[in-house]
Design a protein around this motif. Sequence first.
Motif, PDB file in Angstrom:
ATOM      1  N   PRO B 117       0.803  -1.228   0.000  1.00 47.52           N
ATOM      2  CA  PRO B 117       0.000   0.000   0.000  1.00 47.52           C
ATOM      3  C   PRO B 117       0.837   1.280   0.000  1.00 47.52           C
ATOM      4  CG  PRO B 117      -0.859  -1.576   1.585  1.00 47.52           C
ATOM      5  CD  PRO B 117       0.436  -2.137   1.094  1.00 47.52           C
ATOM      6  N   ASP B 118       2.100   1.224   0.458  1.00 45.90           N
ATOM      7  CA  ASP B 118       2.890   2.459   0.517  1.00 45.90           C
ATOM      8  C   ASP B 118       3.739   2.671  -0.731  1.00 45.90           C
ATOM      9  OD1 ASP B 118       4.626   0.394   0.906  1.00 45.90           O
ATOM     10  OD2 ASP B 118       5.728   1.323   2.546  1.00 45.90           O
ATOM     11  N   HIS B 119       3.585   1.828  -1.750  1.00 41.75           N
ATOM     12  CA  HIS B 119       4.361   2.012  -2.981  1.00 41.75           C
ATOM     13  C   HIS B 119       3.734   3.137  -3.806  1.00 41.75           C
ATOM     14  CE1 HIS B 119       6.213   1.105  -6.889  1.00 41.75           C
ATOM     15  NE2 HIS B 119       7.070   0.339  -6.244  1.00 41.75           N
ATOM     16  N   PRO B 120       4.570   3.991  -4.415  1.00 45.39           N
ATOM     17  CA  PRO B 120       3.998   5.134  -5.158  1.00 45.39           C
ATOM     18  C   PRO B 120       3.143   4.733  -6.359  1.00 45.39           C
ATOM     19  CG  PRO B 120       6.397   5.034  -5.406  1.00 45.39           C
ATOM     20  CD  PRO B 120       6.031   4.062  -4.329  1.00 45.39           C
ATOM     21  N   ALA B 121       3.289   3.515  -6.851  1.00 46.23           N
ATOM     22  CA  ALA B 121       2.440   3.092  -7.973  1.00 46.23           C
ATOM     23  C   ALA B 121       1.256   2.248  -7.495  1.00 46.23           C
ATOM     24  CB  ALA B 121       3.257   2.305  -8.996  1.00 46.23           C
ATOM     25  N   HIS B 122       1.036   2.187  -6.178  1.00 44.41           N
ATOM     26  CA  HIS B 122      -0.046   1.336  -5.663  1.00 44.41           C
ATOM     27  C   HIS B 122      -1.412   1.748  -6.232  1.00 44.41           C
ATOM     28  CE1 HIS B 122      -2.040  -1.407  -2.903  1.00 44.41           C
ATOM     29  NE2 HIS B 122      -2.885  -0.428  -2.625  1.00 44.41           N
ATOM     30  N   ALA B 123      -1.717   3.027  -6.176  1.00 46.19           N
ATOM     31  CA  ALA B 123      -3.026   3.491  -6.666  1.00 46.19           C
ATOM     32  C   ALA B 123      -3.160   3.211  -8.168  1.00 46.19           C
ATOM     33  CB  ALA B 123      -3.207   4.983  -6.383  1.00 46.19           C
ATOM     34  N   PHE B 124      -2.070   3.403  -8.899  1.00 49.30           N
ATOM     35  CA  PHE B 124      -2.101   3.140 -10.341  1.00 49.30           C
ATOM     36  C   PHE B 124      -2.489   1.685 -10.618  1.00 49.30           C
ATOM     37  CE2 PHE B 124      -0.060   1.468 -14.129  1.00 49.30           C
ATOM     38  CZ  PHE B 124      -0.426   2.369 -15.104  1.00 49.30           C
ATOM     39  N   PHE B 125      -1.810   0.744  -9.945  1.00 47.83           N
ATOM     40  CA  PHE B 125      -2.099  -0.670 -10.219  1.00 47.83           C
ATOM     41  C   PHE B 125      -3.450  -1.099  -9.636  1.00 47.83           C
ATOM     42  CE2 PHE B 125       2.413  -0.850 -11.329  1.00 47.83           C
ATOM     43  CZ  PHE B 125       2.341  -1.598 -12.497  1.00 47.83           C
ATOM     44  N   ASP B 126      -3.793  -0.557  -8.490  1.00 43.58           N
ATOM     45  CA  ASP B 126      -5.107  -0.815  -7.899  1.00 43.58           C
ATOM     46  C   ASP B 126      -6.191  -0.527  -8.947  1.00 43.58           C
ATOM     47  OD1 ASP B 126      -7.432  -0.811  -6.373  1.00 43.58           O
ATOM     48  OD2 ASP B 126      -6.991   1.120  -5.430  1.00 43.58           O
ATOM     49  N   GLN B 127      -6.141   0.687  -9.515  1.00 50.76           N
ATOM     50  CA  GLN B 127      -7.170   1.079 -10.478  1.00 50.76           C
ATOM     51  C   GLN B 127      -7.024   0.326 -11.797  1.00 50.76           C
ATOM     52  OE1 GLN B 127      -6.615   5.362 -10.466  1.00 50.76           O
ATOM     53  NE2 GLN B 127      -6.819   5.320  -8.237  1.00 50.76           N
ATOM     54  N   ARG B 128      -5.777   0.100 -12.198  1.00 54.52           N
ATOM     55  CA  ARG B 128      -5.559  -0.583 -13.475  1.00 54.52           C
ATOM     56  C   ARG B 128      -6.154  -1.989 -13.454  1.00 54.52           C
ATOM     57  NH1 ARG B 128      -1.688  -3.669 -16.464  1.00 54.52           N
ATOM     58  NH2 ARG B 128      -1.358  -2.757 -18.513  1.00 54.52           N
ATOM     59  N   TYR B 129      -5.933  -2.744 -12.365  1.00 52.71           N
ATOM     60  CA  TYR B 129      -6.469  -4.109 -12.308  1.00 52.71           C
ATOM     61  C   TYR B 129      -7.995  -4.090 -12.254  1.00 52.71           C
ATOM     62  CZ  TYR B 129      -2.122  -6.657 -12.300  1.00 52.71           C
ATOM     63  OH  TYR B 129      -0.937  -7.215 -12.701  1.00 52.71           O
ATOM     64  N   ARG B 130      -8.559  -3.142 -11.499  1.00 50.74           N
ATOM     65  CA  ARG B 130     -10.025  -3.070 -11.473  1.00 50.74           C
ATOM     66  C   ARG B 130     -10.573  -2.816 -12.876  1.00 50.74           C
ATOM     67  NH1 ARG B 130     -11.718  -3.425  -6.421  1.00 50.74           N
ATOM     68  NH2 ARG B 130     -10.586  -2.407  -4.720  1.00 50.74           N
ATOM     69  N   ARG B 131      -9.913  -1.900 -13.600  1.00 55.58           N
ATOM     70  CA  ARG B 131     -10.383  -1.515 -14.927  1.00 55.58           C
ATOM     71  C   ARG B 131     -10.246  -2.686 -15.918  1.00 55.58           C
ATOM     72  NH1 ARG B 131      -7.201   2.879 -15.050  1.00 55.58           N
ATOM     73  NH2 ARG B 131      -5.957   2.223 -16.825  1.00 55.58           N
ATOM     74  N   VAL B 132      -9.096  -3.338 -15.886  1.00 58.29           N
ATOM     75  CA  VAL B 132      -8.859  -4.423 -16.839  1.00 58.29           C
ATOM     76  C   VAL B 132      -9.813  -5.595 -16.566  1.00 58.29           C
ATOM     77  CG1 VAL B 132      -7.186  -6.132 -17.638  1.00 58.29           C
ATOM     78  CG2 VAL B 132      -6.455  -3.770 -17.245  1.00 58.29           C
TER      79      VAL B 132
END
Lengths: 202, 202
Positions: B117-132
């Motif tokens: 959760p503290d990785h700077p790309a966490h939000a990016f991948f969180d949303q990317r997986y939901r979208r894909v």
Amino acid sequence: MAARGEYAKGRARREQILGEAVGLFAEAGYRAASLRDLAARCGLTHAGLLHHVGSKEALLLAVLEQRDVEDAALVGPDVPPPGEQQLAALLDVVRRNTSRRGVVELFCVLSAEATSPDHPAHAFFDQRYRRVVAALTGAFADAGHPAAASAARRLVAVMDGLQVQWLLHPDDVDMVEEVRSQVEQELAGVGVLRTTSGTESL
Amino acid sequence: MAARGEYAKGRARREQILGEAVGLFAEAGYRAASLRDLAARCGLTHAGLLHHVGSKEALLLAVLEQRDVEDAALVGPDVPPPGEQQLAALLDVVRRNTSRRGVVELFCVLSAEATSPDHPAHAFFDQRYRRVVAALTGAFADAGHPAAASAARRLVAVMDGLQVQWLLHPDDVDMVEEVRSQVEQELAGVGVLRTTSGTESL
């Protein structure tokens, strides 16, 4: 007796170090992880830690090998045929993973990092993937699958890929059920699920 | 004209930096990658590099977003139904990946690192997986799959997991053929491949 006490103490210390190392490598990755941080977590000096583990690389391999010993069903020939039973045994590994997030994180990050040929765990993962794919190819072939190698590769891929999704969204992803669906679909495709009773336990 | 020349030069420099950053993040991972190393690869000073990219975190997100713009078929609504066509479009993304090892390495390592959760790309991948997963769930549902969400999750997992195997053993793993097999098997299971002609192109 004193020597045996020292041995038990050294062993307990080693277990503590391996446990903390799983957490640290999982959080930071191998390359960014620092032995000084690990020493601090273990209440040891840097030199004291090195005395126990030898080197950062040796520590990494010890951590990886420990997990594979625990999961012999996945990577060893511990489960005998028929293939359906071997595939069902995988579900136990996946189920165990759902209660050890740190180990899953560790394998996720390290298996990705270690695709680089110069990573110290490269040889470990190179051999591990060959062994796991070969074992599952044997299991699918034994179960009558006509494209066993492809089914095995995709099953290994599903297990790996689900870990990333589960780490991101643990409440949305049921790894055990998804792996079960993948195996059932492969076996249903070749008629195994309809012709034997052995896979009811899947 | 001078201003436009400066703009073009800045743009070319930015593209060079993003290209080098893909390689560095892929080799070292985000956490261990150093902006000083990146500056040296680009022939810039550390301060000069920061002028162009703002921060290490901003650079990471720019690298990730650039790839998703290139692969809108995977993560965007660019491919219209029917679902079979949307699934076939994925094969183009996978095919493109086989000619860009650096980008595949980058996504492999970062998607694993970023589950923290503290990785700077966490939000990016969180949303990317939901979208894909949502996009592929829609495609499978449109194709008549009765368990579209599960099929989508497992297809995303297969694509991710195959990347690790391909990076380790590029000569043994045909990512395009394995993803095709996975899609065909899902659709064959629901009878789609036998009842429509649209999936011949898979």
